[in-house]
Design a protein around this motif. Structure first.
Motif, PDB file in Angstrom:
ATOM      1  N   ASP A 146      -0.653   4.824 -13.983  1.00 51.56           N
ATOM      2  CA  ASP A 146       0.453   4.816 -13.034  1.00 51.56           C
ATOM      3  C   ASP A 146       0.291   3.601 -12.125  1.00 51.56           C
ATOM      4  O   ASP A 146      -0.278   3.690 -11.041  1.00 51.56           O
ATOM      5  CB  ASP A 146       0.459   6.111 -12.220  1.00 51.56           C
ATOM      6  CG  ASP A 146       1.659   6.208 -11.319  1.00 51.56           C
ATOM      7  OD1 ASP A 146       2.637   5.456 -11.511  1.00 51.56           O
ATOM      8  OD2 ASP A 146       1.631   7.040 -10.385  1.00 51.56           O
ATOM      9  N   VAL A 170       2.653   1.926 -10.698  1.00 47.07           N
ATOM     10  CA  VAL A 170       3.653   1.877  -9.635  1.00 47.07           C
ATOM     11  C   VAL A 170       3.028   2.321  -8.309  1.00 47.07           C
ATOM     12  O   VAL A 170       3.199   1.665  -7.281  1.00 47.07           O
ATOM     13  CB  VAL A 170       4.879   2.743  -9.991  1.00 47.07           C
ATOM     14  CG1 VAL A 170       5.847   2.830  -8.825  1.00 47.07           C
ATOM     15  CG2 VAL A 170       5.581   2.195 -11.215  1.00 47.07           C
ATOM     16  N   SER A 171       2.276   3.411  -8.329  1.00 50.08           N
ATOM     17  CA  SER A 171       1.657   3.873  -7.084  1.00 50.08           C
ATOM     18  C   SER A 171       0.580   2.890  -6.632  1.00 50.08           C
ATOM     19  O   SER A 171       0.406   2.658  -5.440  1.00 50.08           O
ATOM     20  CB  SER A 171       1.080   5.273  -7.249  1.00 50.08           C
ATOM     21  OG  SER A 171       0.023   5.272  -8.191  1.00 50.08           O
ATOM     22  N   TRP A 172      -0.139   2.284  -7.567  1.00 48.04           N
ATOM     23  CA  TRP A 172      -1.150   1.283  -7.215  1.00 48.04           C
ATOM     24  C   TRP A 172      -0.478   0.079  -6.550  1.00 48.04           C
ATOM     25  O   TRP A 172      -0.963  -0.431  -5.546  1.00 48.04           O
ATOM     26  CB  TRP A 172      -1.909   0.850  -8.471  1.00 48.04           C
ATOM     27  CG  TRP A 172      -2.926  -0.200  -8.200  1.00 48.04           C
ATOM     28  CD1 TRP A 172      -4.206  -0.018  -7.778  1.00 48.04           C
ATOM     29  CD2 TRP A 172      -2.739  -1.619  -8.308  1.00 48.04           C
ATOM     30  NE1 TRP A 172      -4.835  -1.228  -7.619  1.00 48.04           N
ATOM     31  CE2 TRP A 172      -3.946  -2.239  -7.943  1.00 48.04           C
ATOM     32  CE3 TRP A 172      -1.686  -2.429  -8.673  1.00 48.04           C
ATOM     33  CZ2 TRP A 172      -4.127  -3.605  -7.927  1.00 48.04           C
ATOM     34  CZ3 TRP A 172      -1.853  -3.793  -8.658  1.00 48.04           C
ATOM     35  CH2 TRP A 172      -3.062  -4.369  -8.295  1.00 48.04           C
ATOM     36  N   LYS A 173       0.649  -0.365  -7.139  1.00 50.67           N
ATOM     37  CA  LYS A 173       1.382  -1.487  -6.555  1.00 50.67           C
ATOM     38  C   LYS A 173       1.890  -1.141  -5.162  1.00 50.67           C
ATOM     39  O   LYS A 173       1.791  -1.947  -4.244  1.00 50.67           O
ATOM     40  CB  LYS A 173       2.570  -1.876  -7.442  1.00 50.67           C
ATOM     41  CG  LYS A 173       2.204  -2.652  -8.670  1.00 50.67           C
ATOM     42  CD  LYS A 173       3.465  -3.020  -9.440  1.00 50.67           C
ATOM     43  CE  LYS A 173       3.145  -3.751 -10.714  1.00 50.67           C
ATOM     44  NZ  LYS A 173       4.363  -4.089 -11.463  1.00 50.67           N
ATOM     45  N   ASN A 174       2.434   0.067  -5.001  1.00 56.13           N
ATOM     46  CA  ASN A 174       2.963   0.474  -3.703  1.00 56.13           C
ATOM     47  C   ASN A 174       1.865   0.522  -2.645  1.00 56.13           C
ATOM     48  O   ASN A 174       2.076   0.104  -1.512  1.00 56.13           O
ATOM     49  CB  ASN A 174       3.672   1.825  -3.800  1.00 56.13           C
ATOM     50  CG  ASN A 174       4.987   1.721  -4.548  1.00 56.13           C
ATOM     51  OD1 ASN A 174       5.579   0.648  -4.634  1.00 56.13           O
ATOM     52  ND2 ASN A 174       5.447   2.824  -5.096  1.00 56.13           N
ATOM     53  N   ARG A 175       0.684   1.043  -3.007  1.00 55.23           N
ATOM     54  CA  ARG A 175      -0.440   1.070  -2.061  1.00 55.23           C
ATOM     55  C   ARG A 175      -0.865  -0.349  -1.709  1.00 55.23           C
ATOM     56  O   ARG A 175      -1.131  -0.668  -0.552  1.00 55.23           O
ATOM     57  CB  ARG A 175      -1.625   1.836  -2.649  1.00 55.23           C
ATOM     58  CG  ARG A 175      -1.483   3.339  -2.584  1.00 55.23           C
ATOM     59  CD  ARG A 175      -2.797   4.033  -2.908  1.00 55.23           C
ATOM     60  NE  ARG A 175      -3.494   3.513  -4.079  1.00 55.23           N
ATOM     61  CZ  ARG A 175      -3.340   3.931  -5.333  1.00 55.23           C
ATOM     62  NH1 ARG A 175      -2.477   4.898  -5.591  1.00 55.23           N
ATOM     63  NH2 ARG A 175      -4.030   3.393  -6.326  1.00 55.23           N
ATOM     64  N   ILE A 229       0.972  -3.126  -1.866  1.00 59.44           N
ATOM     65  CA  ILE A 229       2.028  -3.745  -1.056  1.00 59.44           C
ATOM     66  C   ILE A 229       1.947  -3.247   0.378  1.00 59.44           C
ATOM     67  O   ILE A 229       2.047  -4.021   1.329  1.00 59.44           O
ATOM     68  CB  ILE A 229       3.417  -3.474  -1.676  1.00 59.44           C
ATOM     69  CG1 ILE A 229       3.587  -4.267  -2.961  1.00 59.44           C
ATOM     70  CG2 ILE A 229       4.535  -3.811  -0.695  1.00 59.44           C
ATOM     71  CD1 ILE A 229       4.814  -3.891  -3.765  1.00 59.44           C
ATOM     72  N   SER A 230       1.743  -1.950   0.540  1.00 58.50           N
ATOM     73  CA  SER A 230       1.639  -1.364   1.877  1.00 58.50           C
ATOM     74  C   SER A 230       0.456  -1.951   2.641  1.00 58.50           C
ATOM     75  O   SER A 230       0.586  -2.333   3.815  1.00 58.50           O
ATOM     76  CB  SER A 230       1.500   0.150   1.761  1.00 58.50           C
ATOM     77  OG  SER A 230       1.287   0.730   3.021  1.00 58.50           O
ATOM     78  N   ASN A 231      -0.700  -2.052   1.990  1.00 66.24           N
ATOM     79  CA  ASN A 231      -1.888  -2.602   2.646  1.00 66.24           C
ATOM     80  C   ASN A 231      -1.702  -4.070   3.008  1.00 66.24           C
ATOM     81  O   ASN A 231      -2.065  -4.503   4.103  1.00 66.24           O
ATOM     82  CB  ASN A 231      -3.120  -2.438   1.755  1.00 66.24           C
ATOM     83  CG  ASN A 231      -3.540  -0.996   1.625  1.00 66.24           C
ATOM     84  OD1 ASN A 231      -3.177  -0.163   2.437  1.00 66.24           O
ATOM     85  ND2 ASN A 231      -4.299  -0.702   0.593  1.00 66.24           N
ATOM     86  N   ASN A 290       1.156  -5.663   3.478  1.00 65.59           N
ATOM     87  CA  ASN A 290       2.164  -5.771   4.534  1.00 65.59           C
ATOM     88  C   ASN A 290       1.574  -5.437   5.898  1.00 65.59           C
ATOM     89  O   ASN A 290       1.910  -6.077   6.901  1.00 65.59           O
ATOM     90  CB  ASN A 290       3.365  -4.875   4.236  1.00 65.59           C
ATOM     91  CG  ASN A 290       4.238  -5.456   3.138  1.00 65.59           C
ATOM     92  OD1 ASN A 290       4.141  -6.630   2.804  1.00 65.59           O
ATOM     93  ND2 ASN A 290       5.094  -4.631   2.567  1.00 65.59           N
TER      94      ASN A 290
END
Length: 132
Positions: A37, A39-44, A46-48, A50
């Motif tokens: 998965d 997508v969740s790795w990318k979202n984490r 991106i969040s970090n 940012n």
């Protein structure tokens, strides 16, 4: 079973029996291949990233505001009237005169009744540092 080979045997005319070099399972007994998965790795990620950018931006913004404040104080003191050559390390006081002009003095605010703007010290870089 076409061509005399079972369906679960990997065979191609160009490569022959090449099941052991393929990156995916080729028979029924092979382990299940699950896609990660990402997508969740990318979202984490991106969040970090940012958050780090926002923190760095806020830090730079604070440094900029401090620099601009120092610039404004220095401009105010350098444009003030004074009839002496300031000595590095000495303390001077900035006042406003009755005609709304600024002047620099050695006299402290406790010694006379003038409108005191701030107390400054001249550092070795010829920069006026606000003391209070």
């Amino acid at each position: 079973m076409k061509n005399g080979k079972p369906d679960n045997v990997v065979f191609s005319i160009e490569n022959g029996y090449n099941a052991n070099i393929l990156p995916y399972a080729t028979n029924v007994g092979a382990p299940v291949i699950k896609t990660d998965d990402v997508v969740s790795w990318k979202n984490r990620g991106i969040s970090n990233v940012n958050k780090e950018f926002a923190n760095k931006f806020n830090e730079l913004k604070m440094q900029y505001q401090k620099l601009m404040e120092e610039y404004e104080w220095n401009e105010l003191v350098y444009n003030a009237k004074f009839s002496f050559e300031p000595v590095v390390g000495e303390i001077y006081h900035l006042y406003i005169a009755e005609d709304s002009t600024y002047f620099l003095s050695l006299i402290s605010p406790q010694e006379w009744n003038k409108e005191h703007i701030g107390t400054f010290q001249l550092n070795s870089d010829k920069k006026w540092v606000l003391i209070n």
